[in-house]
Design an enzyme around this catalytic site. Structure first.
Site, short mmCIF file in Angstrom:
data_model
loop_
_atom_site.label_atom_id
_atom_site.label_comp_id
_atom_site.label_asym_id
_atom_site.label_seq_id
_atom_site.Cartn_x
_atom_site.Cartn_y
_atom_site.Cartn_z
N HIS A 87 0.80 -1.22 0.00
CA HIS A 87 0.00 0.00 0.00
C HIS A 87 0.83 1.27 0.00
O HIS A 87 0.32 2.34 0.34
CB HIS A 87 -0.98 0.00 1.18
CG HIS A 87 -2.32 -0.55 0.81
ND1 HIS A 87 -3.40 0.23 0.52
CD2 HIS A 87 -2.72 -1.81 0.65
CE1 HIS A 87 -4.43 -0.54 0.22
NE2 HIS A 87 -4.04 -1.78 0.29
N ASP B 19 -7.25 4.29 9.24
CA ASP B 19 -8.64 4.21 8.78
C ASP B 19 -8.91 2.91 8.03
O ASP B 19 -10.02 2.39 8.05
CB ASP B 19 -8.97 5.40 7.88
CG ASP B 19 -9.02 6.71 8.65
OD1 ASP B 19 -9.34 6.68 9.85
OD2 ASP B 19 -8.70 7.75 8.06
N GLU C 204 -12.14 12.87 13.49
CA GLU C 204 -11.57 13.23 12.20
C GLU C 204 -12.44 14.33 11.59
O GLU C 204 -13.46 14.73 12.15
CB GLU C 204 -11.49 12.02 11.25
CG GLU C 204 -10.41 11.02 11.62
CD GLU C 204 -10.17 9.97 10.56
OE1 GLU C 204 -10.79 10.05 9.48
OE2 GLU C 204 -9.35 9.06 10.80
#
Length: 524
Positions: free
Chosen positions: A109, A173, A286
């Site tokens: 990633h 997240d 957030e």
């Protein structure tokens, strides 16, 4: 006695493979010979090479010479010792040092080839997780920590911990990231204001240094390596095990999204919420931006309210979404109403635009998986992701908002993806670690998570990123990029600032041949 012909052929092929060294041809045309006495599981087939050449960013395509699929950390150590010139495995060699580069790769990633090894060897860390004994995630007897294989994903850590009624305290997240990958950067999300990043919640590590040494480290045992590796971008060693802090796990979550049309009220409320220290404080915070020139995702809101939410965005052009959550179980249920009441009475949001869901704890933490499924279904997951992530000092956040959000982003013909915008506390970070943050007590996490899919052109998004960085530089806004990829040494020196001396010194201590993580382009 009968003989199975197929078995004989397989046995012969196996024997030949064991007698023949593995030859790796790098992109630079250098042949790297790995003696069979190293006893490594090395893959050079086109599929393995192709899979290791690209990452989530879908921007770079860098072929390694081979992929190592180790069954034990000792295999990785042998590879690195050989790369350093330890030829006790190959008495016939006269070469001074093979010199090939090595990079650890978890779930792939990274955004711009940071986990690549051009012409070298990529270590597939998921192989180690699959063969870890007794398991990839082992929760301690008292449930206070978990020993985790670095190639395991955070979702696996969460599932194993929840089975024992405990949980890590801070998450990214997206949970389908490797533990070693996030700890090599920082690991940030909505709990960071309260518990710090994931690197602040590690008790101990097993690391294979760039010299091939297998070292256990902690704040008291080999602290130089421990603090260097956490946030160290893979420069000093490869993490193979991490001891992760755990705490009591709640069972459910009150999940709220609260809409603001005024930026000052939005940031004022965010900063007040992250400063609270009593039982009525939120557990997750957030912020996101909803802009009229982008896709206005109203799926979180009740069907009956989605039209008026979209109309609010069109009316103001930009709406600021405060996203908070309060965890609870049967013991803390009595205070939930007090928390919601406090939020309703004291926050300066747009009247009648507070929305709440009640969801299981696991589902809340795994919420981005649903978004992934949606994007995959329409072919917009495996596209270029020219993401730009940064930390912005609180003292300049109004200037940043005027110049970047309103001056650049809002004036784009169209935007794609999500823009994150939320504050966190510096005192939850350990400055001994390699990760860099602004030198202010409060700073903002800002993420422009744009995707070059559909009508959105990659070059246009890259140009926007450049203009954002240029604005900050020209305005004297001292941002720190996160998940960055610089290609000039002077940019890395500027990034690390006062830590550069220690960072480069640790490189010489633990990876003097500069073999590790060449894709970061720090010491190449």
């Amino acid at each position: 006695m009968t003989t199975n012909p197929s078995f004989s052929i397989i046995a012969l092929m196996t024997l030949l493979m064991c007698l023949t060294p593995t030859l790796i041809k790098s992109e630079e045309g250098i042949d790297v010979l790995l003696p069979i006495s190293l006893n490594l599981t090395v893959l050079t087939d086109p599929f393995s090479i192709s899979a290791a050449s690209r990452d989530f960013g879908n921007i770079t395509d860098v072929n390694p010479g081979a992929v190592l699929c180790p069954s034990t950390p000792a295999e990785v150590a042998r590879l690195l010792r050989f790369a350093n010139g330890d030829f006790s495995y190959d008495s016939e060699s006269t070469t001074s040092s093979p010199g090939f580069k090595v990079a650890a790769r978890g779930q792939g990633h990274s955004l711009r080839g940071q986990a690549s090894a051009p012409g070298g060897v990529v270590v597939n860390m998921t192989c180690l997780a699959k063969t870890a004994t007794p398991a990839a995630v082992v929760v301690s007897t008292h449930g206070t920590y978990a020993d985790v294989a670095a190639g395991a994903m955070w979702v696996e850590v969460l599932e194993a911990a929840l089975a024992r009624g405990v949980s890590p305290v801070t998450f990214t997240d997206y949970l389908y990231l490797s533990v070693g990958g996030t700890l090599s950067n920082a690991g940030i999300g909505g709990q960071v204001f309260r518990h710090g990043p994931q690197i602040s919640n590690v008790h101990e590590l097993d690391v294979i240094t760039g010299k091939g040494g297998m070292v256990t480290c902690s704040p008291k045992l080999n602290p130089e390596l421990f603090y260097g590796v956490l946030g160290g971008l893979g420069q000093f060693g490869i993490i193979t095990r991490a001891r992760i802090a755990l705490d009591h796990a709640p069972t459910r979550v009150k999940w709220l999204r609260i809409l603001y049309s005024d930026f000052s009220a939005f940031t004022r409320d965010q900063e007040r919420l992250i400063s609270m220290a009593n039982d009525l404080r939120v557990d997750f915070l957030e912020g996101q931006l909803m802009m009229s020139n982008g896709i206005v995702d109203t799926s979180f809101f009740p069907l009956s309210d989605q039209t008026r939410v979209a109309s609010l965005v069109n009316e103001h052009r930009i709406i600021y979404v405060l996203e908070v959550a309060k965890y609870y179980d049967t013991t803390t249920l009595p205070i939930i109403d007090q928390v919601i009441d406090t939020l309703t009475r004291t926050l300066g949001f747009t009247s009648e635009f507070m929305f709440m869901q009640d969801v299981p704890y696991f589902d809340f933490l795994n919420r981005v998986r649903n978004e992934e499924d949606k994007l995959r279904s329409i072919g917009l997951w495996e596209v270029p992701h020219p993401w730009l992530n940064m930390f912005v000092p609180k003292s300049r956040v109004l200037d940043f908002h005027e110049g970047v959000i309103k001056g650049l982003l809002l004036n784009q013909t169209a935007t794609s993806g999500v823009t994150l915008f939320y504050p966190t506390n510096r005192n939850k970070w350990n400055n001994l670690m390699s990760a860099m943050i602004p030198n202010e007590d409060v700073f903002y996490v800002v993420g422009f998570l744009q995707s070059a899919g559909g009508s959105h052109n990659f070059e246009e998004l890259e140009s926007l990123n450049d203009r954002i960085i240029n604005f900050c530089n020209n305005s004297g806004i001292k941002i720190k990029e996160y998940l960055m990829h610089y290609t000039k040494k002077e940019d890395w020196i500027k990034h690390f600032g006062p830590k550069w001396s220690d960072f480069s010194r640790r490189k010489m201590m633990f990876d003097p041949e500069k073999l590790l993580s060449p894709g970061q382009d720090i010491f190449n």
